[in-house]
Write a protein that holds these residues in place. Structure first.
Motif, PDB file in Angstrom:
ATOM      1  N   MET A  89       1.566   3.376   2.347  1.00 36.99           N
ATOM      2  CA  MET A  89       2.434   4.349   2.988  1.00 36.99           C
ATOM      3  C   MET A  89       3.746   3.609   3.168  1.00 36.99           C
ATOM      4  O   MET A  89       4.483   3.328   4.379  1.00 36.99           O
ATOM      5  CB  MET A  89       1.108   4.332   4.043  1.00 36.99           C
ATOM      6  CG  MET A  89      -0.302   4.832   4.620  1.00 36.99           C
ATOM      7  SD  MET A  89      -1.290   3.821   6.322  1.00 36.99           S
ATOM      8  CE  MET A  89       0.379   4.255   7.206  1.00 36.99           C
ATOM      9  N   ASP A 136       1.517  11.762   4.342  1.00 39.07           N
ATOM     10  CA  ASP A 136       2.506  11.092   4.732  1.00 39.07           C
ATOM     11  C   ASP A 136       2.795  11.692   6.559  1.00 39.07           C
ATOM     12  O   ASP A 136       3.141  11.416   6.982  1.00 39.07           O
ATOM     13  CB  ASP A 136       4.337  10.961   3.877  1.00 39.07           C
ATOM     14  CG  ASP A 136       3.548   9.757   3.409  1.00 39.07           C
ATOM     15  OD1 ASP A 136       2.798   8.857   3.778  1.00 39.07           O
ATOM     16  OD2 ASP A 136       4.658   9.428   2.369  1.00 39.07           O
ATOM     17  N   LEU A 143       4.403   3.198   6.644  1.00 38.75           N
ATOM     18  CA  LEU A 143       4.260   1.413   7.513  1.00 38.75           C
ATOM     19  C   LEU A 143       4.716   1.133   8.450  1.00 38.75           C
ATOM     20  O   LEU A 143       4.892   0.456   9.164  1.00 38.75           O
ATOM     21  CB  LEU A 143       3.994   0.991   6.559  1.00 38.75           C
ATOM     22  CG  LEU A 143       3.044  -1.094   6.563  1.00 38.75           C
ATOM     23  CD1 LEU A 143       1.937   0.065   6.917  1.00 38.75           C
ATOM     24  CD2 LEU A 143       2.858  -1.487   4.895  1.00 38.75           C
ATOM     25  N   ARG A 198      -4.025   0.649   6.555  1.00 41.20           N
ATOM     26  CA  ARG A 198      -3.678   2.286   5.906  1.00 41.20           C
ATOM     27  C   ARG A 198      -4.568   3.326   6.689  1.00 41.20           C
ATOM     28  O   ARG A 198      -5.781   2.916   7.249  1.00 41.20           O
ATOM     29  CB  ARG A 198      -4.738   1.963   4.625  1.00 41.20           C
ATOM     30  CG  ARG A 198      -3.818   3.273   3.517  1.00 41.20           C
ATOM     31  CD  ARG A 198      -4.451   2.902   2.385  1.00 41.20           C
ATOM     32  NE  ARG A 198      -5.052   5.002   1.602  1.00 41.20           N
ATOM     33  CZ  ARG A 198      -5.013   4.650   0.293  1.00 41.20           C
ATOM     34  NH1 ARG A 198      -5.484   3.525   0.113  1.00 41.20           N
ATOM     35  NH2 ARG A 198      -4.627   5.990  -0.315  1.00 41.20           N
ATOM     36  N   GLU A 253      -8.944  -3.708   2.308  1.00 42.47           N
ATOM     37  CA  GLU A 253      -9.870  -3.604   3.544  1.00 42.47           C
ATOM     38  C   GLU A 253      -9.956  -5.104   3.932  1.00 42.47           C
ATOM     39  O   GLU A 253      -9.292  -4.949   5.071  1.00 42.47           O
ATOM     40  CB  GLU A 253     -11.216  -2.730   3.613  1.00 42.47           C
ATOM     41  CG  GLU A 253     -10.044  -1.574   3.106  1.00 42.47           C
ATOM     42  CD  GLU A 253     -10.693  -0.853   1.889  1.00 42.47           C
ATOM     43  OE1 GLU A 253     -10.979  -1.650   0.932  1.00 42.47           O
ATOM     44  OE2 GLU A 253     -10.877   0.342   1.417  1.00 42.47           O
ATOM     45  N   GLY A 259       0.684  -1.211   0.019  1.00 36.71           N
ATOM     46  CA  GLY A 259      -0.068   0.139  -0.230  1.00 36.71           C
ATOM     47  C   GLY A 259       1.213   1.125   0.236  1.00 36.71           C
ATOM     48  O   GLY A 259       2.152   1.371   0.014  1.00 36.71           O
ATOM     49  N   HIS A 304       0.544  11.628   8.661  1.00 37.98           N
ATOM     50  CA  HIS A 304       0.346  10.254   8.974  1.00 37.98           C
ATOM     51  C   HIS A 304       1.329   9.640  10.250  1.00 37.98           C
ATOM     52  O   HIS A 304       1.280   9.278  11.317  1.00 37.98           O
ATOM     53  CB  HIS A 304       0.805   8.707   7.951  1.00 37.98           C
ATOM     54  CG  HIS A 304      -1.072   9.032   6.963  1.00 37.98           C
ATOM     55  ND1 HIS A 304      -0.697   8.436   5.669  1.00 37.98           N
ATOM     56  CD2 HIS A 304      -1.656   9.447   7.227  1.00 37.98           C
ATOM     57  CE1 HIS A 304      -2.066   8.604   5.102  1.00 37.98           C
ATOM     58  NE2 HIS A 304      -2.758   8.982   6.180  1.00 37.98           N
TER      59      HIS A 304
END
Length: 663
Positions: free
Chosen positions: A246, A602, A555, A596, A590, A244, A605
């Motif tokens: 991230m 970013d 991540l 996520r 999902e 993904g 996050h």
């Protein structure tokens, strides 16, 4: 087993890592197993609340906990129209009007962080942010003053104990006023949760003495794990197809990449001071590109080779070696010739000269030898044995004949111009007799063709007629070009087709062909450009220790904070891995379990991940909280255990009043 449901609520809940950790906990005491249920949380960040719902399955409440004065001091302006201060009733409503067994408070910590200078921490903005800690505790106590919360945990940065001392003293007095025993301590969340990071945090725990007579014990400590234990279970950084968005590698400034590559593993920026700098540049190092796929790469003698592929050629990887051994060692050398005084290598089943050192430099030069290949016998010597193979390459089947070939068989003979020709026979080609003549008279008997064969036209003359036959042997199709750089020497573009040719940066490239590749033309460029020091890009620079020094992906930071377990997403079990791959293939991200957070920024996050309480550490706290509540319900006030009471020392905690020491 008997089931017992405990409830928890969160102030300044963030993305919900702490709440998810509490919900993960399932403490057991005898025949009773407790389960934690989340009542919700409050926060001022809408994106964080969406993450909270993703992590816990429960909706959070958007609520600003500032007073009006604190809001004005922090934002530098009055709150917007319609804004109002949060009340105790608002807090109860956010908890679905239920009374929680435990409340977790993780108020903002920027004002007390060591990353902020002492001067900045004393400004009105950050003092207002620090004062939010006291306001959160007061709102919580007022919201459930008729049925006090059994256990409270207040989490923040360790420096709060010094910069926010005046606030902590007020919080302690406030909690004791509401009937709580209070303890301040500093814990490593990494040791509590068994994480791959060391995370020192300030923890204030409070136990309502009347409702919970049992002591609250410290969570069990575990050994810290290595970073590789977590990251090795994840795809390689940058593999966004599998992990993904991230998991993309952050784009850093060029100078930052260089600094990261030069920092010793396990150290920080201070290790850069060991390098010598002259005129603003590193004296002892230069940057050398590592060609893509290792094309024409040479492996250092001290390094390990890469994977040996089916096509292990120098053109598709690093399949050459810088061999420091002296060249007088001939082992394993194609067409190798051994010195006469050396021993031979192993004689293999395939021993032709092209497969090893299967030739010898023989110094013996006697007459009795069998090296008659293309040998010419002198006219006054005897011939060798006449064999079945009569060719010149089969033995001494040639002779140095001093006789003039004016008579007899004049094969390929050229007749002198002053002598008569031999007999004209039926086979009258040059290979069958003296049918050629040395003619001194040059005649241009084909003025428009033969005289032009292989002719070079001077630079200052006009070219001849262009004919349908364009070979250089069929007319004046060559030119003496005086321009520099056009010499016919080894390696020029006309001889080699420009293989591996490099174009100057200031020169134009040639015509782009359909098969343009670096090894079939001048398809490389001498590019003198280097990124500017502040250009942002993603690089892979091999560091001095042979590894890639890079930043963590977003991540990976989430995994280190135990927000998710990589085993749940990239399992080693083939069946589970196959199912995850199948679900990803049909774009059910999902359901496939790719972690996520909300949004695509970013930076946001990373801020939310950095502010989060590690999920595994929160679970460890919830385990001891649940055990304490189960003991109290069972009428127990003490268990014999080597685990410390959350206030030290244990002996004092057992002997003195619980309100003062034992929590």
């Amino acid at each position: 087993m008997l089931k017992r449901t405990l409830t928890h609520f969160h102030l300044c809940c963030g993305l919900g890592s702490g709440a998810a950790g509490f919900s993960d906990s399932k403490p057991v005491l005898g025949p009773v197993q407790a389960e934690w249920r989340c009542l919700g949380g409050v926060d001022v960040d809408p994106a964080g609340l969406r993450d909270f719902q993703m992590m816990t399955g429960v909706s959070g409440t958007l609520m600003d906990l500032f007073t009006r004065e604190q809001y004005t001091a922090f934002h530098g302006q009055q709150p917007p129209a319609g804004w109002k201060e949060a009340t105790a009733e608002d807090l109860r409503r956010a908890a679905s009007n239920e009374d929680p067994d435990a409340v977790f408070i993780s108020s903002p910590c920027k004002g007390a962080s060591g990353l902020l200078s002492e001067t900045m921490s004393q400004t009105p903005k950050y003092r207002a942010l620090n004062e939010l800690t006291l306001r959160c505790v007061w709102l919580m106590c007022e919201a459930w003053k008729y049925n006090p919360v059994s256990l409270i945990v207040f989490e923040n940065v360790p420096r709060l104990a010094t910069r926010g001392r005046y606030l902590l003293d007020q919080i302690t007095k406030l909690l004791r006023h509401y009937g709580y025993a209070v303890a301040e301590t500093t814990h490593d969340c990494g040791e509590i949760g068994g994480l791959a990071q060391s995370r020192k945090r300030f923890l204030l725990v409070a136990r309502h003495v009347e409702k919970v007579p049992a002591f609250l014990y410290e969570p069990e400590k575990r050994s810290l794990r290595a970073v590789g234990d977590v990251l090795s279970r994840m795809p390689l950084a940058g593999d966004i197809d599998q992990a993904g968005p991230m998991h993309r590698v952050p784009a850093l400034q060029w100078k930052t990449w260089i600094r990261l590559a030069l920092v010793e593993a396990g150290k920080d920026w201070r290790s850069l001071s060991r390098f010598a700098i002259e005129d603003g540049h590193l004296r002892d190092f230069v940057i050398v590109p590592d060609y893509q796929y290792g094309v024409l790469g040479v492996v250092d003698w001290d390094d390990t080779a890469g994977v040996v592929a089916g096509a292990s050629r120098p053109m598709n990887d690093k399949f050459s070696v810088a061999d420091p051994r002296p060249t007088n060692k001939f082992e394993y050398t194609q067409f190798g010739v051994l010195p006469y005084d050396r021993h031979c290598g192993v004689v293999t089943g395939q021993r032709s000269p092209g497969q090893g050192t299967f030739s010898v430099a023989d110094p013996r030069m006697t007459d009795e030898r069998h090296n008659n290949m293309f040998r010419v016998v002198r006219n006054d010597q005897t011939a060798g044995t006449v064999t079945a193979g009569q060719g010149p390459s089969s033995g001494g089947q040639a002779v140095a004949d001093p006789r003039q070939p004016s008579k007899g068989f004049g094969k390929y003979l050229v007749t002198d111009y002053s002598k008569p020709a031999g007999t004209v026979i039926a086979g009258s080609t040059t290979g069958q007799g003296a049918f050629a003549v040395a003619d001194p008279a040059y005649k241009t008997w084909h003025p428009n063709a033969s005289t032009q064969k292989l002719r070079i036209t001077p630079w200052c003359e006009s070219a001849k007629t262009v004919t349908g036959s364009q070979q250089v042997a069929s007319g004046a199709l060559s030119i003496a070009d005086p321009r520099p750089g056009m010499s016919r020497s080894k390696g020029d573009a006309y001889l080699t087709g420009g293989h591996y040719g490099v174009v100057e940066y200031s020169a134009p490239a040639g015509a782009i062909s359909a098969s343009a590749c670096h090894d079939n033309g001048r398809w490389s460029v001498a590019d003198q450009r280097m990124p500017a020091h502040n250009d942002r890009l993603t690089c892979m620079i091999t560091s001095l220790d042979g590894t890639w020094h890079r930043p963590f992906t977003t991540l990976e930071l989430a995994a280190l904070q135990s927000l998710f377990d990589p085993e749940d997403h990239w399992s080693a079990d083939p069946q589970i891995a196959h199912e995850i791959e199948r679900m990803q293939r049909v774009r059910k991200i999902e359901q496939a379990g790719v972690f996520r957070l909300d949004g695509i920024n970013d930076g946001q996050h990373r801020e939310r991940i950095g502010n989060a309480v590690p999920r595994a550490a929160a679970r460890a706290m919830a385990d001891v909280f649940g055990m304490t509540l189960l003991l109290s319900e069972a009428g127990e006030t003490f268990i014999l255990s080597n685990i410390s009471v959350w206030v030290q020392p244990v002996a004092i905690a057992l002997s003195l009043a619980q309100q003062e020491v034992g929590v």
